[in-house]
Design a protein around this motif. Sequence first.
Motif, PDB file in Angstrom:
ATOM      1  N   UNK A   1      34.511  42.985  38.713  1.00 17.77           N
ATOM      2  CA  UNK A   1      35.254  42.264  39.513  1.00 17.77           C
ATOM      3  C   UNK A   1      35.945  41.275  38.712  1.00 17.77           C
ATOM      4  N   UNK A   2      35.492  40.850  37.757  1.00 17.78           N
ATOM      5  CA  UNK A   2      36.016  39.557  36.911  1.00 17.78           C
ATOM      6  C   UNK A   2      37.133  40.108  36.363  1.00 17.78           C
TER       7      UNK A   2
ATOM      8  N   UNK B   1      34.212  46.397  50.474  1.00 21.69           N
ATOM      9  CA  UNK B   1      35.747  46.092  50.060  1.00 21.69           C
ATOM     10  C   UNK B   1      36.023  46.485  48.821  1.00 21.69           C
ATOM     11  N   UNK B   2      35.003  47.460  47.980  1.00 19.46           N
ATOM     12  CA  UNK B   2      35.682  47.769  46.720  1.00 19.46           C
ATOM     13  C   UNK B   2      34.468  48.996  46.538  1.00 19.46           C
ATOM     14  N   UNK B   3      34.774  50.106  45.634  1.00 19.33           N
ATOM     15  CA  UNK B   3      33.565  51.085  45.175  1.00 19.33           C
ATOM     16  C   UNK B   3      33.943  50.867  43.565  1.00 19.33           C
TER      17      UNK B   3
ATOM     18  N   UNK C   1      34.196  32.402  44.816  1.00 21.05           N
ATOM     19  CA  UNK C   1      33.400  33.390  45.609  1.00 21.05           C
ATOM     20  C   UNK C   1      31.981  33.696  44.778  1.00 21.05           C
ATOM     21  N   UNK C   2      31.145  33.597  45.711  1.00 24.24           N
ATOM     22  CA  UNK C   2      29.709  33.721  44.986  1.00 24.24           C
ATOM     23  C   UNK C   2      29.660  35.418  44.800  1.00 24.24           C
ATOM     24  N   UNK C   3      28.938  35.853  43.859  1.00 26.14           N
ATOM     25  CA  UNK C   3      28.552  37.121  43.594  1.00 26.14           C
ATOM     26  C   UNK C   3      27.070  37.355  43.426  1.00 26.14           C
ATOM     27  N   UNK C   4      26.468  38.069  44.147  1.00 28.84           N
ATOM     28  CA  UNK C   4      24.815  38.267  43.994  1.00 28.84           C
ATOM     29  C   UNK C   4      24.450  39.804  44.455  1.00 28.84           C
TER      30      UNK C   4
ATOM     31  N   UNK D   1      39.100  42.626  37.213  1.00 26.75           N
ATOM     32  CA  UNK D   1      39.850  43.270  38.323  1.00 26.75           C
ATOM     33  C   UNK D   1      39.735  44.864  38.270  1.00 26.75           C
ATOM     34  N   UNK D   2      38.821  45.260  37.710  1.00 24.65           N
ATOM     35  CA  UNK D   2      38.604  46.799  37.638  1.00 24.65           C
ATOM     36  C   UNK D   2      37.989  47.157  39.004  1.00 24.65           C
ATOM     37  N   UNK D   3      37.675  46.241  39.698  1.00 21.01           N
ATOM     38  CA  UNK D   3      37.068  46.573  40.863  1.00 21.01           C
ATOM     39  C   UNK D   3      38.141  46.747  42.057  1.00 21.01           C
ATOM     40  N   UNK D   4      39.340  46.199  41.676  1.00 25.34           N
ATOM     41  CA  UNK D   4      40.430  46.488  42.609  1.00 25.34           C
ATOM     42  C   UNK D   4      40.426  45.648  43.673  1.00 25.34           C
ATOM     43  N   UNK D   5      40.124  44.379  43.510  1.00 24.30           N
ATOM     44  CA  UNK D   5      40.148  43.323  44.693  1.00 24.30           C
ATOM     45  C   UNK D   5      41.153  42.613  44.598  1.00 24.30           C
ATOM     46  N   UNK D   6      42.045  42.816  43.694  1.00 22.62           N
ATOM     47  CA  UNK D   6      43.410  41.983  43.243  1.00 22.62           C
ATOM     48  C   UNK D   6      42.946  40.513  43.664  1.00 22.62           C
ATOM     49  N   UNK D   7      42.119  40.137  42.926  1.00 20.03           N
ATOM     50  CA  UNK D   7      41.816  38.821  42.783  1.00 20.03           C
ATOM     51  C   UNK D   7      41.013  38.546  41.546  1.00 20.03           C
ATOM     52  N   UNK D   8      41.713  37.710  40.653  1.00 20.84           N
ATOM     53  CA  UNK D   8      41.066  37.682  39.207  1.00 20.84           C
ATOM     54  C   UNK D   8      40.781  36.338  38.974  1.00 20.84           C
ATOM     55  N   UNK D   9      39.190  35.947  38.697  1.00 21.70           N
ATOM     56  CA  UNK D   9      38.902  34.475  38.508  1.00 21.70           C
ATOM     57  C   UNK D   9      39.418  34.081  37.158  1.00 21.70           C
ATOM     58  N   UNK D  10      39.694  32.698  37.321  1.00 20.51           N
ATOM     59  CA  UNK D  10      40.112  32.008  35.975  1.00 20.51           C
ATOM     60  C   UNK D  10      38.809  31.706  35.078  1.00 20.51           C
ATOM     61  N   UNK D  11      37.591  31.494  35.928  1.00 19.09           N
ATOM     62  CA  UNK D  11      36.416  31.262  35.450  1.00 19.09           C
ATOM     63  C   UNK D  11      35.148  32.084  35.883  1.00 19.09           C
ATOM     64  N   UNK D  12      34.134  32.430  35.075  1.00 20.05           N
ATOM     65  CA  UNK D  12      33.182  33.158  35.750  1.00 20.05           C
ATOM     66  C   UNK D  12      31.962  32.308  35.373  1.00 20.05           C
TER      67      UNK D  12
END
Length: 505
Positions: free
Chosen positions: A142-143, A75-77, A56-59, A145-156
């Motif tokens: 986001x990385x 999707x999140x606040x 996922x790209x983040x910008x 999971x404090x944004x609550x996306x329920x998706x945690x990356x292995x790598x940023x």
Amino acid sequence: MPLSVYNWVIVQFWESIVRKILFASSEVHPLIKTGGLADVSASLPLALSQMQQDIRIIMPAYRATLQQLGECPLIATVKLEGYHQPVHILQAQLPDSDVAVLLVDSPEHFDRDGGPYCDTQGGDWADNAARFALFCRAVVAVATNQAGLDWQPDVVHCNDWQTGLIPALLSLERPRPATVFTIHNMAYQGLFSREVFEMLDLPEALWQIEGIEFYGMMSFMKGGLVYADHITSVSPTYAQEICHYEYGYGLEGLLALRSEQSRLSGIVNGIDTQEWNPQTDKFIGHHYSIKNLRPKSLNKKALQQHFFLPESAETLMFGMISRLVSQKGVDLTIDAIHRLLAEGKDIQLVCLGSGEAGFEQDLRVLRARFPDRVGIQFGYDEALAHKIEAGVDAFLMPSRFEPCGLNQMYSLRYGTLPVVRNTGGLADTVVDASEENRKQMLATGFKFTKPTVEDLYDTLLTVNELFSHPRLWRRMMLTAMVQDFSWINSAQAYLHLYQQLVDNS
Ligand code: ADP
Ligand code: GLC
């Protein structure tokens, strides 16, 4: 491009190990672009996604980006340290792909006219530190999971100074994903005062020599260089060059150390071979290939018409598409071309660019002196960039330094021979037209060493001479056009690196 059996096997292997990757960048083509960083921030994630990676790209959600994408679902606040307003995370897709893009929406920071870094007058936004610190904090949320996306990356995977605080802030979190920091350009470091550091309310622990402090200033770039688990740069040669005084901007000692620790490596950029393909390019009038080169001359004719230059197939036509800054050796180009024209050489130059006012003025003067030889368009024009690559005979890139450079690779693919200084990614991607290289059918362009008008001028004389031998020129065009600059090898190198970091974490 069809995959070789070898590559196919390798791709299958990587597909079996799916990683979650968060790719942070301040520009992503076509959503916002000032240079090659945007191209890479789209084409590398796309290549990784085609290898079945969960990327996922983040910008930042710039005004121009949101205008292009239309309504994007929230999707999140998140509530971030140091900021009163909550920040929204919106979800979108990279156009013409299924790569997810997360947009950090903070209207106070990003909803404005102008560019990602500069206002409409070209001056840096006064609050750039706050803008990109906020972006970095949102990425960290986001990385982890404090944004609550329920998706945690292995790598940023972070890119350039605007993302430098991400590895720094993540270093204070447990557990945390692995971090990669890619240097696209050491010349821009994101330096701000101690007062700004305090205003941003950043953890005091980061303010140290082995942290983001840099001669009494705060350096965003240093955040990436010190705290990332691994640093890459965008070509092997540049990765070595930045360990030395001339290219390191005061950070060469730190970079040399990280290199000794095997924490710095060079991975050359690839290009989007769909978008930059002379057989299918939607911006050019006449498609061509190694099997049918002839239509290239029709593109040249169309370009001469566009710039109101005399239509002549025999005239050697040079092109330049560039940010008009000292890095790109624009002054060398202007002076060397001026000399050739004053001597009455049968050449033309077309130039597309924007940047420093002084260079724009010098180009105007050149055009005024040789109106039937020089065509200029100032500003940003994606379609014209493609038309120039397809139309001119040779491409000028006499850069003082060039971390990778993309235009020389686009040129090679379009059979437009690049004239480059032997530095950074230019050194790694162009093979000089020495007699020996030409004999072995390896030559793809023209290289010179010293960043002087004299050296460039001498090289342009060689180019002119070779152009008068159509058979030799054509042979070089064909060699250039069959080079493989797709992402396949470099995307694999990144995957290999991610794998190592995750295994060691
Ligand atoms: P850099 O990122 O240092 O500017 P690169 O060669 O890596 O250099 O990438 C530059 C990218 O920006 C290329 O895609 C090039 O075509 C594009 N570009 C630069 N200036 C312009 C312009 N004025 N109009 C259109 N495209 C441009
Ligand atoms: C930077 C560099 C350029 C490189 C691009 C993408 O803008 O100046 O050489 O190609 O980033 O990595």
